[in-house]
Design a protein around this motif. Sequence first.
Motif, short mmCIF file in Angstrom:
data_model
loop_
_atom_site.label_atom_id
_atom_site.label_comp_id
_atom_site.label_asym_id
_atom_site.label_seq_id
_atom_site.Cartn_x
_atom_site.Cartn_y
_atom_site.Cartn_z
N GLY A 174 -103.43 26.75 41.60
CA GLY A 174 -104.31 25.90 42.28
C GLY A 174 -103.77 25.61 43.82
O GLY A 174 -102.53 25.89 43.98
N ALA A 175 -104.65 24.59 44.29
CA ALA A 175 -104.02 24.19 45.56
C ALA A 175 -103.09 23.15 45.39
O ALA A 175 -101.95 23.08 46.25
CB ALA A 175 -105.38 23.66 46.40
N THR A 176 -103.21 22.32 44.75
CA THR A 176 -102.27 20.88 44.14
C THR A 176 -100.95 21.34 44.07
O THR A 176 -100.10 20.73 45.02
CB THR A 176 -102.78 20.24 42.89
OG1 THR A 176 -104.36 20.05 43.08
CG2 THR A 176 -101.96 18.95 43.01
N ILE A 201 -105.54 18.97 37.75
CA ILE A 201 -106.76 18.65 36.83
C ILE A 201 -108.00 18.94 37.85
O ILE A 201 -108.05 19.10 39.01
CB ILE A 201 -106.92 16.98 36.67
CG1 ILE A 201 -108.08 16.68 36.16
CG2 ILE A 201 -106.71 16.20 38.07
CD1 ILE A 201 -107.88 15.20 35.51
N HIS A 209 -110.81 19.61 33.54
CA HIS A 209 -110.17 20.62 32.88
C HIS A 209 -108.63 20.44 32.92
O HIS A 209 -108.22 19.86 34.05
CB HIS A 209 -110.75 21.89 32.93
CG HIS A 209 -110.36 22.54 34.23
ND1 HIS A 209 -111.21 23.33 34.95
CD2 HIS A 209 -109.35 22.34 35.08
CE1 HIS A 209 -110.77 23.74 35.94
NE2 HIS A 209 -109.56 23.08 36.32
N ARG A 241 -116.56 26.09 42.22
CA ARG A 241 -115.28 25.54 42.97
C ARG A 241 -114.46 26.78 43.39
O ARG A 241 -114.16 27.04 44.62
CB ARG A 241 -114.67 24.58 42.24
CG ARG A 241 -113.47 24.01 43.18
CD ARG A 241 -113.17 22.76 42.69
NE ARG A 241 -112.61 21.75 43.53
CZ ARG A 241 -111.02 22.07 43.75
NH1 ARG A 241 -110.34 23.02 43.10
NH2 ARG A 241 -110.36 21.41 44.63
N LYS A 291 -110.52 14.03 43.51
CA LYS A 291 -110.01 13.93 42.09
C LYS A 291 -110.10 12.42 41.39
O LYS A 291 -109.76 12.33 40.39
CB LYS A 291 -108.61 14.65 42.07
CG LYS A 291 -108.48 16.04 42.44
CD LYS A 291 -108.94 17.00 41.29
CE LYS A 291 -109.00 18.21 41.70
NZ LYS A 291 -107.82 19.23 41.92
P1 PGA Z 1 -106.61 22.61 42.28
O1 PGA Z 1 -107.04 23.03 40.80
O2 PGA Z 1 -105.19 22.35 42.31
O3 PGA Z 1 -107.01 23.73 43.02
O4 PGA Z 1 -107.44 21.48 42.59
C1 PGA Z 1 -106.59 22.15 39.72
C2 PGA Z 1 -107.20 22.77 38.52
O5 PGA Z 1 -108.05 23.22 38.38
O6 PGA Z 1 -106.13 22.36 37.50
#
Ligand code: PGA
Length: 250
Positions: A36-38, A130, A135, A161, A199
Amino acid sequence: MLKIEKSSEMVGFAAAAMVAKQLIKKPDSVIALPTGATPISMYETIVKFVKYGIISIEKAQLFNLDEYVGLTREDPMSFAYYMEKHLLSRIERVQHNIPATDTKDPEREASDYEEKIEKAGGFDLCLLGIGIDGHIGFNEPGTPFSSITHVAHLHPSTIERNSKEFGRGRIVPDIAITVGIKTIMKSRHIVLMATGVEKSSILKESLFGEITSDVPASVLQLHPNLTILVDKECAAKVISNASEFHRMNL
Ligand code: PGA
């Protein structure tokens, strides 16, 4: 423990520092990794730590938390590709595991993956992001807390998303293999990263709301060794609940 960092980059740095600490303590640690991006800035920092000789990942066993079903490893949207790009192609040889993307028998792949994790001794450290639906991994709302690695059907909000990342004309897979909630909860230490204002509400609900499978991340309230890393933007709304922080010993 809750740590508020100045920026999303600093959240990544703090998470990488925890990986480093774990590897210095136990070089053959078993570590679960998110995509993911985080976590992108976490991987950037880990690569730097390895290049400067601060840590070695050679003896560690890395397990990704999840993978789409139906993509090839070479597909730029697969998590296998993501890991190659952000970590694996940039460091020394490493023992890396991820559920097969193009498997004909996802159920079998899921149970083999669970067995691999168990054989490795479970996770010493589990890094998590998250989702806005709460999730963790691809354990979507409604997933039982007793779940082990399984085939998951993605929530419409997750598909929506993710469709932005896939771009026009590409269909987002609606099935994935994910490490289950029970397997995650058996980790000796869990680090949850959340950045950005989007978030905020789900983090607040997860940390201070009812513990329910409707909000998968709420199960983390029950974990004895949880670290939460947030940036200021994400903390802004959550922090209004100071008394709750006290109650949870955060
Ligand atoms: P994200 O996804 O870092 O792209 O927001 C987090 C995740 O879905 O666990």
